[in-house]
Write a protein that holds these residues in place. Structure first.
Motif, PDB file in Angstrom:
ATOM      1  N   SER A 132       0.833  -1.202   0.000  1.00  0.00           N
ATOM      2  CA  SER A 132       0.000   0.000   0.000  1.00  0.00           C
ATOM      3  C   SER A 132       0.867   1.251   0.000  1.00  0.00           C
ATOM      4  O   SER A 132       0.564   2.231  -0.688  1.00  0.00           O
ATOM      5  CB  SER A 132      -0.922  -0.009   1.228  1.00  0.00           C
ATOM      6  OG  SER A 132      -1.716   1.147   1.273  1.00  0.00           O
ATOM      7  N   SER A 156      -1.792   4.416   6.009  1.00  0.00           N
ATOM      8  CA  SER A 156      -2.554   3.220   5.651  1.00  0.00           C
ATOM      9  C   SER A 156      -2.454   2.101   6.679  1.00  0.00           C
ATOM     10  O   SER A 156      -3.323   1.228   6.735  1.00  0.00           O
ATOM     11  CB  SER A 156      -2.084   2.684   4.293  1.00  0.00           C
ATOM     12  OG  SER A 156      -0.733   2.247   4.364  1.00  0.00           O
ATOM     13  N   VAL A 171      -8.272  -4.387   5.520  1.00  0.00           N
ATOM     14  CA  VAL A 171      -8.579  -4.487   4.094  1.00  0.00           C
ATOM     15  C   VAL A 171      -8.024  -5.788   3.514  1.00  0.00           C
ATOM     16  O   VAL A 171      -8.673  -6.443   2.694  1.00  0.00           O
ATOM     17  CB  VAL A 171      -7.988  -3.270   3.333  1.00  0.00           C
ATOM     18  CG1 VAL A 171      -8.102  -3.454   1.824  1.00  0.00           C
ATOM     19  CG2 VAL A 171      -8.694  -1.992   3.766  1.00  0.00           C
ATOM     20  N   ALA A 206      -9.649  -3.178  -3.354  1.00  0.00           N
ATOM     21  CA  ALA A 206      -9.760  -2.586  -2.022  1.00  0.00           C
ATOM     22  C   ALA A 206      -8.433  -1.972  -1.583  1.00  0.00           C
ATOM     23  O   ALA A 206      -8.400  -0.891  -0.979  1.00  0.00           O
ATOM     24  CB  ALA A 206     -10.205  -3.650  -1.014  1.00  0.00           C
ATOM     25  N   ILE A 259      -7.940   1.343  -3.492  1.00  0.00           N
ATOM     26  CA  ILE A 259      -8.850   2.383  -2.985  1.00  0.00           C
ATOM     27  C   ILE A 259      -8.392   2.874  -1.620  1.00  0.00           C
ATOM     28  O   ILE A 259      -8.366   4.087  -1.352  1.00  0.00           O
ATOM     29  CB  ILE A 259     -10.293   1.843  -2.919  1.00  0.00           C
ATOM     30  CG1 ILE A 259     -10.816   1.560  -4.332  1.00  0.00           C
ATOM     31  CG2 ILE A 259     -11.210   2.842  -2.215  1.00  0.00           C
ATOM     32  CD1 ILE A 259     -12.125   0.800  -4.358  1.00  0.00           C
ATOM     33  N   HIS A 260      -8.001   1.944  -0.759  1.00  0.00           N
ATOM     34  CA  HIS A 260      -7.556   2.340   0.582  1.00  0.00           C
ATOM     35  C   HIS A 260      -6.260   3.129   0.536  1.00  0.00           C
ATOM     36  O   HIS A 260      -6.048   4.043   1.341  1.00  0.00           O
ATOM     37  CB  HIS A 260      -7.380   1.096   1.458  1.00  0.00           C
ATOM     38  CG  HIS A 260      -7.042   1.411   2.879  1.00  0.00           C
ATOM     39  ND1 HIS A 260      -5.746   1.516   3.326  1.00  0.00           N
ATOM     40  CD2 HIS A 260      -7.824   1.669   3.953  1.00  0.00           C
ATOM     41  CE1 HIS A 260      -5.746   1.806   4.616  1.00  0.00           C
ATOM     42  NE2 HIS A 260      -6.988   1.903   5.023  1.00  0.00           N
ATOM     43  N   PHE A 286     -11.541   6.589   2.588  1.00  0.00           N
ATOM     44  CA  PHE A 286     -12.860   6.047   2.890  1.00  0.00           C
ATOM     45  C   PHE A 286     -12.803   5.157   4.136  1.00  0.00           C
ATOM     46  O   PHE A 286     -11.744   4.627   4.487  1.00  0.00           O
ATOM     47  CB  PHE A 286     -13.381   5.205   1.715  1.00  0.00           C
ATOM     48  CG  PHE A 286     -13.654   5.990   0.468  1.00  0.00           C
ATOM     49  CD1 PHE A 286     -14.673   6.937   0.429  1.00  0.00           C
ATOM     50  CD2 PHE A 286     -12.908   5.783  -0.678  1.00  0.00           C
ATOM     51  CE1 PHE A 286     -14.931   7.666  -0.727  1.00  0.00           C
ATOM     52  CE2 PHE A 286     -13.153   6.491  -1.836  1.00  0.00           C
ATOM     53  CZ  PHE A 286     -14.175   7.438  -1.861  1.00  0.00           C
ATOM     54  N   VAL A 289     -14.747   1.020   1.725  1.00  0.00           N
ATOM     55  CA  VAL A 289     -13.705   0.482   0.833  1.00  0.00           C
ATOM     56  C   VAL A 289     -14.131  -0.885   0.315  1.00  0.00           C
ATOM     57  O   VAL A 289     -14.011  -1.180  -0.888  1.00  0.00           O
ATOM     58  CB  VAL A 289     -12.354   0.393   1.572  1.00  0.00           C
ATOM     59  CG1 VAL A 289     -11.348  -0.418   0.752  1.00  0.00           C
ATOM     60  CG2 VAL A 289     -11.803   1.773   1.858  1.00  0.00           C
ATOM     61  N   ALA A 344     -14.926  -1.631  -3.576  1.00  0.00           N
ATOM     62  CA  ALA A 344     -14.098  -2.616  -4.267  1.00  0.00           C
ATOM     63  C   ALA A 344     -14.970  -3.651  -4.964  1.00  0.00           C
ATOM     64  O   ALA A 344     -14.684  -4.063  -6.101  1.00  0.00           O
ATOM     65  CB  ALA A 344     -13.156  -3.296  -3.275  1.00  0.00           C
TER      66      ALA A 344
END
Length: 228
Positions: A68, A97, A104, A149, A152-153, A158, A163, A167
């Motif tokens: 991430s 993150s 996630v 996911a 997006i994260h 969000f 998320v 996703a």
């Protein structure tokens, strides 16, 4: 010549931009390996027997925050090539993150592990051979959902449940992204099967760059529909 003029003239050519991108990718790779070293060490050493899949999944879990952060560093790299700080972007993304990225990664990783175990022991479970097709489709869908996911994260702020919903929503909303992610996952699995887990791990920033390019339609639609 003023400092401002020098900064404007620096990095205007394709060679300078390519060098800056390589610098960002190499820095992100080194920091990824640093953050993921404990899990990667065990992951590379563990045998490829299907019974080791739960252990491999546990070792792979810490890779989520590190990957991430690579996504964040590559995505948010500066346009001013005279002020490249990929390490700072990596650590900022990692800190932002880390609190939620395990939430996630854990559900899709758990699903994929269970499905992979079922596929590996299809005969022992007494299931007919045709079950391989639906189980594989569900496995690929779960993996693509997890990658969506993670993207997006990494790029947006969000809530975790949002998320997860987004996703899943973009699995069908942007089919080209889903297909591209599935192909990228297939490449990573092929490299692992052909050589070693270490090979895709050494190409993580390249995969991150490719993933961000593949995910452009999803990212653009997210900004348009859900970002005020």
């Amino acid at each position: 010549m003023s400092v401002d003029t020098t900064r404007r003239e620096f990095g205007t050519g394709p060679l300078a931009r390519a060098a800056a991108l390589i610098h960002t990718l190499l820095t992100a790779e080194l920091l990824f390996l640093l953050c993921a070293a404990p899990g990667l060490t065990v992951l590379v050493l563990v045998g490829r027997d299907a019974s080791n899949l739960p252990l491999a999944a546990a070792c792979a879990l810490p890779l989520g925050p590190a990957f991430s952060a690579v996504l964040g560093a590559v995505h948010h790299r500066g346009t001013d090539l005279a002020d490249l700080r990929p390490a700072r972007a990596f650590w900022r993304s990692y800190r932002q993150s880390l609190p939620g990225v395990l939430g996630v990664c854990l559900p899709p990783l758990a699903w994929c592990t269970v499905l992979a175990l079922n596929i590996a022991h299809l005969g022992a479970a007494g299931l007919p051979g045709w079950w391989l097709v639906p189980l594989t489709l569900v496995l690929v869908t779960a993996a693509v959902w997890g990658v969506n996911a993670l993207v997006i994260h990494a790029l947006f702020a969000f809530r975790l449940r949002d998320v997860a919903r987004l996703a899943g929503y973009y699995l069908t909303r942007t089919p080209s992204v889903s297909l591209g992610v599935a192909c990228l996952l297939a490449v990573a699995v092929s490299l692992t099967a052909r050589w070693s887990e270490a090979v895709p791990m050494l190409l993580v920033p390249v995969f991150a760059l490719a993933l961000l390019r593949i995910s452009r339609p999803m990212i653009a639609d997210l900004r348009k529909e859900f970002i005020a």
